[in-house]
Scaffold this active site. Structure first.
Site, PDB file in Angstrom:
ATOM      1  N   HIS A  23      28.304  36.405  34.053  1.00 19.27           N
ATOM      2  CA  HIS A  23      29.061  35.462  34.864  1.00 19.27           C
ATOM      3  C   HIS A  23      28.591  35.421  36.309  1.00 19.27           C
ATOM      4  O   HIS A  23      28.881  34.483  37.027  1.00 19.27           O
ATOM      5  CB  HIS A  23      30.540  35.874  34.807  1.00 19.27           C
ATOM      6  CG  HIS A  23      31.490  34.902  35.411  1.00 19.27           C
ATOM      7  ND1 HIS A  23      31.570  33.587  35.014  1.00 19.27           N
ATOM      8  CD2 HIS A  23      32.441  35.051  36.385  1.00 19.27           C
ATOM      9  CE1 HIS A  23      32.517  32.962  35.700  1.00 19.27           C
ATOM     10  NE2 HIS A  23      33.051  33.834  36.544  1.00 19.27           N
ATOM     11  N   ARG A  70      35.236  46.868  46.370  1.00 19.82           N
ATOM     12  CA  ARG A  70      36.178  45.950  45.726  1.00 19.82           C
ATOM     13  C   ARG A  70      37.496  46.637  45.396  1.00 19.82           C
ATOM     14  O   ARG A  70      38.568  46.031  45.513  1.00 19.82           O
ATOM     15  CB  ARG A  70      35.540  45.329  44.479  1.00 19.82           C
ATOM     16  CG  ARG A  70      34.447  44.335  44.827  1.00 19.82           C
ATOM     17  CD  ARG A  70      33.966  43.578  43.613  1.00 19.82           C
ATOM     18  NE  ARG A  70      35.003  42.744  43.047  1.00 19.82           N
ATOM     19  CZ  ARG A  70      34.837  41.458  42.720  1.00 19.82           C
ATOM     20  NH1 ARG A  70      33.672  40.865  42.961  1.00 19.82           N
ATOM     21  NH2 ARG A  70      35.813  40.775  42.179  1.00 19.82           N
ATOM     22  N   GLY A  78      37.260  34.744  41.786  1.00 20.36           N
ATOM     23  CA  GLY A  78      38.659  35.123  41.960  1.00 20.36           C
ATOM     24  C   GLY A  78      39.041  36.483  41.434  1.00 20.36           C
ATOM     25  O   GLY A  78      40.231  36.775  41.301  1.00 20.36           O
ATOM     26  N   ASN A 135      31.009  30.110  42.792  1.00 16.83           N
ATOM     27  CA  ASN A 135      30.995  30.884  41.553  1.00 16.83           C
ATOM     28  C   ASN A 135      32.412  31.017  41.005  1.00 16.83           C
ATOM     29  O   ASN A 135      33.325  31.393  41.741  1.00 16.83           O
ATOM     30  CB  ASN A 135      30.401  32.271  41.827  1.00 16.83           C
ATOM     31  CG  ASN A 135      30.474  33.195  40.625  1.00 16.83           C
ATOM     32  OD1 ASN A 135      30.971  34.298  40.701  1.00 16.83           O
ATOM     33  ND2 ASN A 135      29.982  32.741  39.486  1.00 16.83           N
TER      34      ASN A 135
END
Length: 277
Positions: free
Chosen positions: A257, A182, A34, A102
Site C-alpha cells: 500500500h 508512529r 490515515g 496516499n
C-alpha cells in the site's frame, strides 16, 4: 540529494495546520494516509528531497494527525479534507498545486479535484480510499487492522507492527525508528481521542468516491497501485482509471500500500516524469 526541510504552521478556518516544506517553484503537496501515528513527513520522508530542486514541496499534516489541530470530524471525511486542502492552498497563497496523495490522502486529493478543480494542477493517487473492490472482500484485513487499532486491549507496538505489515510487501522495509515515531504519535492523548478512522461513534462518515462524477475531471492523473496492496486492493484502481478521462494506471509488482516508501526511487522517477510531461 539532501534537502533543507523546514517545519511551519498556518492558521485558517479555526485550524492550526502544520506542514513541512523544502525547495522553491511550482507547489507540490504531499497528502498522507490515515493510519495510526501518520503524518506528512513520516509518509513522504523518502520523497521530498527528490522534488525539492524543482518544486516548492509541502508535506501537510491533516487535522487529526501529526502536529495539526485535533478535533472531532462529523462531516463526510473526504469532503471535509477537500475543504481543508482548498483552504490550505489559499492560506499559503499558492493559487493551485499538484496533489500527491496516499490512501486517505489520495481520497482527499481526488475529492479536492472534484469540489475545487481550479485549485488542483496534476493529481497523483497511490492506493486512494473511497473506491470499490470488484474481487476482494471489503473491508480488507488492512482496513480492519487500522480502524480497530484503538479498541481494547488498546494500542501497542505489537498492534502497530501488525498494521504496518499490511502497508508493505516486505515488512523488513519498515524501520524501528519509523515504528517508534508512529507509536509515539498514536499514543498522544488528543490523537487517540480524535482519530477519524476508528470503529465507534467518533468515526467520520466515508463517501464512495467512485460514485462521483469523475468523468468530468479535467486533470492529468497518475494512479499508482502496489500489486500486493492489502489495505485498498489493486482492483479498486480499475474503476477509477476507467472513469477519469486523463488517467494513467501504473501497477508496481512486489509492492504493498505504501508505494512511495517501498519503491521510492521508482516512484520518484515516475512521478517526476509525469509532472514534467
Amino acid at each position: 540529494m539532501a534537502a533543507d526541510i523546514a517545519s511551519r504552521f498556518v492558521e485558517f478556518d479555526g485550524l492550526r495546520v502544520h506542514y513541512n516544506e523544502a525547495g522553491a517553484g511550482p507547489a507540490l503537496i504531499f497528502v498522507h494516509g490515515g493510519g495510526p501515528g501518520s503524518s506528512g513527513l513520516s509518509n513522504f520522508s523518502r520523497n521530498m528531497a527528490a522534488f525539492a530542486d524543482r518544486y516548492r514541496v509541502i508535506a501537510i499534516d491533516l487535522p487529526g494527525y501529526g502536529q495539526s489541530t485535533k478535533l472531532k470530524i462529523s462531516a463526510p471525511l473526504w469532503g471535509y479534507y477537500a475543504k481543508v486542502l482548498a483552504g490550505f492552498i489559499d492560506a499559503l497563497g499558492l493559487g493551485k498545486a499538484h496533489l500527491i496523495g496516499n490512501s486517505l490522502g489520495g481520497a482527499a486529493s481526488l475529492k479536492t479535484a472534484v469540489d475545487f478543480p481550479d485549485k488542483v494542477d496534476r493529481l497523483v493517487l497511490m492506493g486512494p480510499g473511497g473506491g470499490y473492490s470488484l474481487f476482494e472482500k471489503q473491508p480488507s484485513d488492512g482496513i480492519i487492522s487500522l480502524v480497530t487499532f484503538y479498541t481494547p486491549p488498546g494500542p501497542s507496538m505489537e498492534r502497530l507492527r501488525q498494521f504496518l505489515k499490511y502497508l508493505v510487501f516486505d515488512p523488513a522495509s519498515v524501520t524501528d525508528e519509523l515504528l517508534q515515531e508512529r507509536l509515539d504519535r498514536a499514543l498522544d492523548p488528543e490523537t487517540a481521542e480524535f482519530m477519524p478512522l476508528r470503529v465507534g461513534p467518533s468515526m467520520a462518515p466515508i463517501e464512495d468516491l467512485w460514485r462521483e462524477r469523475l468523468d468530468r475531471l479535467p486533470h492529468e492523473t497518475l494512479i499508482i497501485w502496489g500489486r500486493e496492496d492489502r489495505v485498498n486492493p489493486m482492483d479498486q484502481g480499475l474503476i477509477l482509471a476507467r472513469q477519469i478521462p486523463n488517467a494513467r494506471f501504473l501497477v508496481m509488482p512486489k509492492c504493498g500500500h505504501w508505494a512511495q516508501w517501498e519503491k521510492a526511487d521508482e516512484f520518484n522517477r515516475t512521478v517526476a516524469a509525469f509532472l514534467e510531461s
